[in-house]
Scaffold this motif. Sequence first.
Motif, PDB file in Angstrom:
ATOM      1  N   TYR A 219      -5.304  -4.001  -4.722  1.00  0.00           N
ATOM      2  CA  TYR A 219      -5.427  -2.659  -4.153  1.00  0.00           C
ATOM      3  C   TYR A 219      -6.327  -1.914  -5.208  1.00  0.00           C
ATOM      4  CZ  TYR A 219      -1.327  -3.907  -1.432  1.00  0.00           C
ATOM      5  OH  TYR A 219      -0.318  -4.660  -0.719  1.00  0.00           O
ATOM      6  N   ARG A 220      -6.998  -1.050  -4.845  1.00  0.00           N
ATOM      7  CA  ARG A 220      -7.952  -0.105  -5.538  1.00  0.00           C
ATOM      8  C   ARG A 220      -7.287   1.455  -5.277  1.00  0.00           C
ATOM      9  NH1 ARG A 220     -13.695  -2.661  -6.079  1.00  0.00           N
ATOM     10  NH2 ARG A 220     -12.970  -4.203  -7.500  1.00  0.00           N
TER      11      ARG A 220
ATOM     12  N   ARG B  45      -6.881   1.617  -1.410  1.00  0.00           N
ATOM     13  CA  ARG B  45      -7.592   0.424  -0.323  1.00  0.00           C
ATOM     14  C   ARG B  45      -7.299  -0.744  -0.466  1.00  0.00           C
ATOM     15  NH1 ARG B  45      -9.982   4.406   2.206  1.00  0.00           N
ATOM     16  NH2 ARG B  45     -11.197   5.905   0.999  1.00  0.00           N
ATOM     17  N   ARG B  46      -7.057  -1.617   0.476  1.00  0.00           N
ATOM     18  CA  ARG B  46      -6.551  -2.906   0.429  1.00  0.00           C
ATOM     19  C   ARG B  46      -7.936  -3.692  -0.008  1.00  0.00           C
ATOM     20  NH1 ARG B  46      -3.459  -3.284   6.061  1.00  0.00           N
ATOM     21  NH2 ARG B  46      -2.431  -1.315   6.058  1.00  0.00           N
ATOM     22  N   ILE B  47      -7.729  -4.496  -1.002  1.00  0.00           N
ATOM     23  CA  ILE B  47      -9.052  -5.359  -1.460  1.00  0.00           C
ATOM     24  C   ILE B  47      -8.959  -6.736  -0.959  1.00  0.00           C
ATOM     25  CG2 ILE B  47     -10.346  -6.193  -3.550  1.00  0.00           C
ATOM     26  CD1 ILE B  47     -10.610  -2.988  -2.801  1.00  0.00           C
ATOM     27  N   ASP B  48      -7.573  -7.327  -1.201  1.00  0.00           N
ATOM     28  CA  ASP B  48      -7.684  -8.612  -0.809  1.00  0.00           C
ATOM     29  C   ASP B  48      -6.053  -8.897  -0.475  1.00  0.00           C
ATOM     30  OD1 ASP B  48      -7.694 -11.409  -0.310  1.00  0.00           O
ATOM     31  OD2 ASP B  48      -7.817 -11.780  -2.459  1.00  0.00           O
ATOM     32  N   CYS B  49      -5.621  -9.304   0.715  1.00  0.00           N
ATOM     33  CA  CYS B  49      -4.232  -9.526   1.072  1.00  0.00           C
ATOM     34  C   CYS B  49      -4.186 -10.885   1.485  1.00  0.00           C
ATOM     35  CB  CYS B  49      -3.984  -8.547   2.179  1.00  0.00           C
ATOM     36  SG  CYS B  49      -3.696  -6.886   1.749  1.00  0.00           S
TER      37      CYS B  49
ATOM     38  N   GLU C  87       0.882  -1.252   0.024  1.00  0.00           N
ATOM     39  CA  GLU C  87       0.142   0.038   0.100  1.00  0.00           C
ATOM     40  C   GLU C  87       0.993   1.186  -0.074  1.00  0.00           C
ATOM     41  OE1 GLU C  87      -3.253   2.239   2.661  1.00  0.00           O
ATOM     42  OE2 GLU C  87      -2.802   0.036   3.235  1.00  0.00           O
TER      43      GLU C  87
ATOM     44  N   GLU D  76      -7.085  -0.432 -10.456  1.00  0.00           N
ATOM     45  CA  GLU D  76      -6.885  -1.858  -9.518  1.00  0.00           C
ATOM     46  C   GLU D  76      -5.558  -2.486  -9.759  1.00  0.00           C
ATOM     47  OE1 GLU D  76     -10.061  -4.636  -8.605  1.00  0.00           O
ATOM     48  OE2 GLU D  76      -8.943  -6.030  -9.854  1.00  0.00           O
TER      49      GLU D  76
ATOM     50  N   ARG E  77      -9.770   5.809 -11.539  1.00  0.00           N
ATOM     51  CA  ARG E  77      -9.517   4.574 -10.357  1.00  0.00           C
ATOM     52  C   ARG E  77      -8.959   3.613 -11.024  1.00  0.00           C
ATOM     53  NH1 ARG E  77     -14.516   2.194  -6.708  1.00  0.00           N
ATOM     54  NH2 ARG E  77     -13.028   1.589  -5.249  1.00  0.00           N
TER      55      ARG E  77
ATOM     56  N   SER F 102      -2.517  -5.205  -8.609  1.00  0.00           N
ATOM     57  CA  SER F 102      -2.208  -6.586  -8.037  1.00  0.00           C
ATOM     58  C   SER F 102      -0.818  -6.721  -8.124  1.00  0.00           C
ATOM     59  CB  SER F 102      -2.796  -7.974  -8.824  1.00  0.00           C
ATOM     60  OG  SER F 102      -4.194  -7.594  -8.800  1.00  0.00           O
TER      61      SER F 102
END
Length: 102
Positions: free
Chosen positions: A74-75, A63-67, A51, A84, A82, A86
């Motif tokens: 992240y988005r 923003r963390r979407i999936d860690c 991040e 996304e 905007r 990875s």
Amino acid sequence: MPKSTATTLGLVFCLLATPLAVPTPAHAVTININIGTNLNHGRPITCREGEWRIRDRGFRDVRRIDCRGRFFVYRAWRGAQRFEISLDRRNGRVVDFRRIRR
């Protein structure tokens, strides 16, 4: 010739021989990030560090979407767009980068 006069003339000569520093024009800084960009010099990263690295590349509201798993997702916003992003957790490399709709 007195010693102080010789010293003064030597100092004046050195100042005249030294080129003046000319200011360089300011340019906007553009930081590019693409698939394959390495954000951590090939070392493993944490979700929080990813991040920070994305934020350092000029993105905001990261923003963390999936860690979980092999990739961190992240988005983030850059300008009015905007994205996304990875990252591979093993080496900090960008594996996916795409613009998404609001």
